[in-house]
Design a protein around this motif. Sequence first.
Motif, short mmCIF file in Angstrom:
data_model
loop_
_atom_site.label_atom_id
_atom_site.label_comp_id
_atom_site.label_asym_id
_atom_site.label_seq_id
_atom_site.Cartn_x
_atom_site.Cartn_y
_atom_site.Cartn_z
N ILE A 70 5.93 -4.02 -3.33
CA ILE A 70 7.33 -3.58 -3.30
C ILE A 70 7.57 -2.51 -4.35
CG2 ILE A 70 9.68 -4.39 -3.63
CD1 ILE A 70 8.79 -7.03 -2.44
N ILE A 71 6.97 -2.68 -5.55
CA ILE A 71 7.11 -1.66 -6.58
C ILE A 71 6.50 -0.35 -6.12
CG2 ILE A 71 6.30 -1.02 -8.88
CD1 ILE A 71 6.73 -3.83 -9.74
N LEU A 72 5.38 -0.44 -5.39
CA LEU A 72 4.72 0.75 -4.87
C LEU A 72 5.63 1.51 -3.92
CD1 LEU A 72 1.72 1.69 -5.27
CD2 LEU A 72 1.30 0.78 -3.03
N SER A 73 6.28 0.79 -2.99
CA SER A 73 7.16 1.50 -2.05
C SER A 73 8.38 2.03 -2.77
CB SER A 73 7.54 0.59 -0.89
OG SER A 73 8.04 -0.61 -1.37
N LEU A 74 8.86 1.28 -3.80
CA LEU A 74 9.97 1.78 -4.61
C LEU A 74 9.60 3.08 -5.30
CD1 LEU A 74 12.76 1.12 -5.91
CD2 LEU A 74 11.48 0.14 -7.78
N ALA A 75 8.38 3.13 -5.86
CA ALA A 75 7.94 4.34 -6.54
C ALA A 75 7.84 5.51 -5.57
CB ALA A 75 6.59 4.10 -7.22
N ALA A 76 7.36 5.23 -4.34
CA ALA A 76 7.23 6.30 -3.36
C ALA A 76 8.60 6.86 -2.99
CB ALA A 76 6.50 5.79 -2.12
N ALA A 77 9.57 5.96 -2.74
CA ALA A 77 10.92 6.42 -2.38
C ALA A 77 11.54 7.18 -3.55
CB ALA A 77 11.78 5.23 -1.99
N VAL A 79 10.10 8.82 -6.00
CA VAL A 79 9.52 10.12 -6.30
C VAL A 79 9.89 11.13 -5.22
CG1 VAL A 79 7.25 10.00 -5.22
CG2 VAL A 79 7.50 11.09 -7.40
N ALA A 80 10.11 10.67 -3.98
CA ALA A 80 10.54 11.60 -2.93
C ALA A 80 11.93 12.15 -3.25
CB ALA A 80 10.54 10.89 -1.57
N ILE A 81 12.86 11.23 -3.61
CA ILE A 81 14.21 11.68 -3.98
C ILE A 81 14.16 12.56 -5.22
CG2 ILE A 81 16.47 10.87 -4.71
CD1 ILE A 81 16.17 10.01 -2.02
N LEU A 83 11.75 14.41 -6.47
CA LEU A 83 11.21 15.75 -6.28
C LEU A 83 12.14 16.61 -5.45
CD1 LEU A 83 7.45 14.89 -5.92
CD2 LEU A 83 8.56 16.07 -7.77
N GLY A 84 12.92 15.99 -4.53
CA GLY A 84 13.96 16.75 -3.85
C GLY A 84 14.98 17.29 -4.83
N ILE B 63 1.31 10.02 -3.86
CA ILE B 63 2.41 10.39 -4.76
C ILE B 63 2.01 11.56 -5.64
CG2 ILE B 63 3.84 9.54 -6.64
CD1 ILE B 63 3.86 6.84 -5.37
N MET B 66 2.07 14.70 -3.75
CA MET B 66 3.45 15.17 -3.58
C MET B 66 3.91 15.95 -4.82
SD MET B 66 6.06 12.90 -1.53
CE MET B 66 6.62 11.73 -2.74
N VAL B 70 4.99 19.97 -4.85
CA VAL B 70 6.25 20.51 -5.38
C VAL B 70 5.96 21.54 -6.46
CG1 VAL B 70 8.29 19.91 -6.70
CG2 VAL B 70 7.65 18.58 -4.73
N LEU B 146 14.24 0.67 2.29
CA LEU B 146 14.19 1.51 1.09
C LEU B 146 13.47 2.83 1.38
CD1 LEU B 146 14.69 1.50 -2.00
CD2 LEU B 146 12.37 0.69 -2.22
N LEU B 147 12.34 2.73 2.13
CA LEU B 147 11.60 3.94 2.45
C LEU B 147 12.40 4.83 3.39
CD1 LEU B 147 8.02 2.53 2.76
CD2 LEU B 147 8.85 4.13 1.07
N GLY B 150 14.83 6.60 1.31
CA GLY B 150 14.15 7.67 0.60
C GLY B 150 13.89 8.86 1.49
N ALA B 154 15.58 12.40 0.76
CA ALA B 154 14.74 13.54 0.45
C ALA B 154 14.98 14.67 1.45
CB ALA B 154 13.27 13.14 0.47
N LEU B 157 18.32 16.24 0.47
CA LEU B 157 18.33 16.96 -0.81
C LEU B 157 17.50 18.23 -0.75
CD1 LEU B 157 18.01 14.11 -3.40
CD2 LEU B 157 19.88 15.71 -3.17
N ALA B 158 16.37 18.19 -0.06
CA ALA B 158 15.45 19.31 -0.12
C ALA B 158 15.83 20.41 0.86
CB ALA B 158 14.03 18.83 0.15
#
Lengths: 106, 160
Positions: A70-77, A79-81, A83-84, B63, B66, B70, B146-147, B150, B154, B157-158
């Motif tokens: 779950i932490i992994l998917s949280l980190a992925a989401a 970092v996507a936001i 970096l946007g 990650i 990514m 960027v 959550l994904l 995201g 994203a 925003l992008a």
Amino acid sequence: MEITLQTIPMQHGLILASILFLLGLVGVLTRRNIVFVLMSLEIMLNAAGLAFIVGASRWGEADGQIMFLIILSLAAAEVAIGLGLVLQLFHKHKTLDLDTLNEMKG
Amino acid sequence: MNFLFYGSAVIAVITTLVAITRINVVHALLYFIVSLLSAAVIFYSLGAPFAAALEVIVYAGAIMVMFLFVMMMLNLGQATIEQEKSWLSPNMWIGPGILAAILLAEMLYALNLTDAEMAHTMIDAKAVGIELFGPYVLAVELASMLLLAGLVGAFHLARK
């Protein structure tokens, strides 16, 4: 068959996780480049995941690994936001300096 | 077997420390990737091979790539051309290369271990999968929401 066979003490894993978390925290507090701040957040999330893995290994259960997923998917989401937001910041201000965001009013 | 844990722990702390003190983002990412790889070795030595594989595939693979995308997308001007030149010099790769080689040696050492020599009971992917799609199926749904959030965020925003 033993359930919780282990030779590495739980404390050592937790000490390592807290050292990594503190390094990430120092990174967030000291760096002003937004990419470094995002990277330090990743370090902190990774350290939290390491603590969960240490717990899973201590009790011999899979639950800690599921929290890690779950932490992994949280980190992925995250970092996507993040970096946007970096892209938007760079298009508007032509810099990656976080202090330029001071001029945002509300 | 303890050597796997403590060796990778030292490498993880060193590379993380170096990563947060670099000036250049790409150099820092290079060290951070080595830090994540050593975290994967730590997970393996703690008896979590599935988490170790995901750490390499998702963290160090997806990650970090990514981040690199960027950094390449941002056109930072003439200074980047000078940077590109400096990246081609081999001395920037020596530090991460040596540390990654130590991790490779640890991995080769771990591959030759028998189950009896492993310090920890392995919790394999099957056990994780049974837990994940049994009592924790709600967590899977939450992670997917959550994904999705995201993804939408994203995309919004992008956009230019």
